[in-house]
Design a protein around this motif. Sequence first.
Motif, short mmCIF file in Angstrom:
data_model
loop_
_atom_site.label_atom_id
_atom_site.label_comp_id
_atom_site.label_asym_id
_atom_site.label_seq_id
_atom_site.Cartn_x
_atom_site.Cartn_y
_atom_site.Cartn_z
N ALA A 91 -1.18 6.84 -3.49
CA ALA A 91 -0.60 5.91 -3.33
C ALA A 91 -1.30 4.64 -4.22
O ALA A 91 -0.44 3.91 -5.01
CB ALA A 91 0.02 5.48 -1.98
N TYR A 92 -2.25 4.80 -4.15
CA TYR A 92 -3.16 3.54 -4.61
C TYR A 92 -3.27 3.42 -6.27
O TYR A 92 -2.89 2.57 -6.79
CB TYR A 92 -4.75 3.43 -4.09
N THR B 197 3.07 10.08 0.82
CA THR B 197 1.83 10.01 -0.22
C THR B 197 0.54 9.71 0.33
O THR B 197 0.59 8.72 0.98
CB THR B 197 2.46 9.03 -1.22
N PRO B 198 -0.47 10.64 -0.02
CA PRO B 198 -1.87 10.40 0.40
C PRO B 198 -2.16 9.06 -0.19
O PRO B 198 -1.89 8.32 -1.32
CB PRO B 198 -2.66 11.29 -0.09
N GLU B 199 -3.12 8.08 0.70
CA GLU B 199 -3.41 6.80 0.38
C GLU B 199 -4.04 6.85 -0.83
O GLU B 199 -3.63 5.73 -1.39
CB GLU B 199 -4.45 6.34 1.58
N ASN B 200 -5.04 7.47 -1.17
CA ASN B 200 -5.59 7.27 -2.60
C ASN B 200 -4.68 7.69 -3.82
O ASN B 200 -4.75 6.89 -4.90
CB ASN B 200 -6.85 8.24 -2.74
N SER C 82 0.74 -1.20 -0.10
CA SER C 82 -0.07 -0.08 0.17
C SER C 82 0.90 1.29 0.00
O SER C 82 0.49 2.49 -0.16
CB SER C 82 -1.03 0.03 1.27
N LYS C 83 2.37 1.17 -0.02
CA LYS C 83 3.02 2.32 0.46
C LYS C 83 3.51 2.93 -1.01
O LYS C 83 3.54 1.99 -1.93
CB LYS C 83 4.46 1.64 1.04
N GLU D 151 -0.16 -5.45 7.80
CA GLU D 151 0.40 -5.67 6.43
C GLU D 151 1.83 -6.23 6.23
O GLU D 151 2.70 -5.46 6.92
CB GLU D 151 0.12 -4.13 5.54
N GLU E 163 4.60 -5.86 3.73
CA GLU E 163 4.73 -5.23 2.75
C GLU E 163 5.65 -6.00 1.67
O GLU E 163 5.43 -6.02 0.49
CB GLU E 163 5.40 -4.06 2.98
N SER F 261 -2.70 -2.29 -4.55
CA SER F 261 -2.77 -2.94 -3.28
C SER F 261 -4.09 -3.50 -2.83
O SER F 261 -4.38 -3.55 -1.74
CB SER F 261 -2.28 -1.78 -2.19
#
Length: 232
Positions: free
Chosen positions: A152-153, A147-150, A141-142, A206, A208, A195
């Motif tokens: 990064a996705y 970096t904002p979650e969305n 997910s990183k 998680e 990674e 992710s």
Amino acid sequence: MKELNIKNDDESQWLPISDLMSVLMMVFLLIAVSYMLKVYQEKAKIEEVAITYNKLQNELYNDINKEFKEDLKRWNAIIDKTSLSVRFKAPEILFSDGSADIKNDFKLILNDFFPRFTEILYSEKYKNEIEEIRIEGHTSSKWQLNTPENVAYIKNMELSQSRTKNVLNYILLIETDKRRNEWLKNNVTANGLSSSKLIYDEKGNEDEELSRRVEFRVKTNAEKRIAKILNQ
């Protein structure tokens, strides 16, 4: 005498109605039996397909496992029986961080793995039972720090799609048999999943490293058969 005639007339009127009710009951009974028979037949069909599906899954897993069990350790790979997938789980061998270029070590693995994998799936035993061979690219997910979650996705989605596209291109290049190459183009898909399917450790956190992986997943057509019967 008159009263007796009236009584006889009443009885004569009830007799046909009684006969009609008997006929209607027979009709309803036949409909019920017919419906129950149809349900039983459909149930038998689904059970037959389910048995065939389990048999196919088990045999395919056994053949794949038999072919590769001696190679899995050095490839850092596993075979998942439930999903019928071969998972390569050493990210340092597959790609560099943030890159979609296949590393030479992974190319060497693909050179060894994929022709043998195709040999099994393209055999007379299985090739008409295969619906799809999915090349799946997974990430953690990183992305970069903070970096904002969305964001990064989406970045990881683009990366995983590029990676699986490059893997697909590479395996088509190493398959020299024209008939099998055409079959592969009709059945192999590249799927970047970012992710969306993370792997977690025993504590629910998680993992990674394990989340960053490539999988070759086999889907048979038995699911479509069951769906067709249910729709009917």
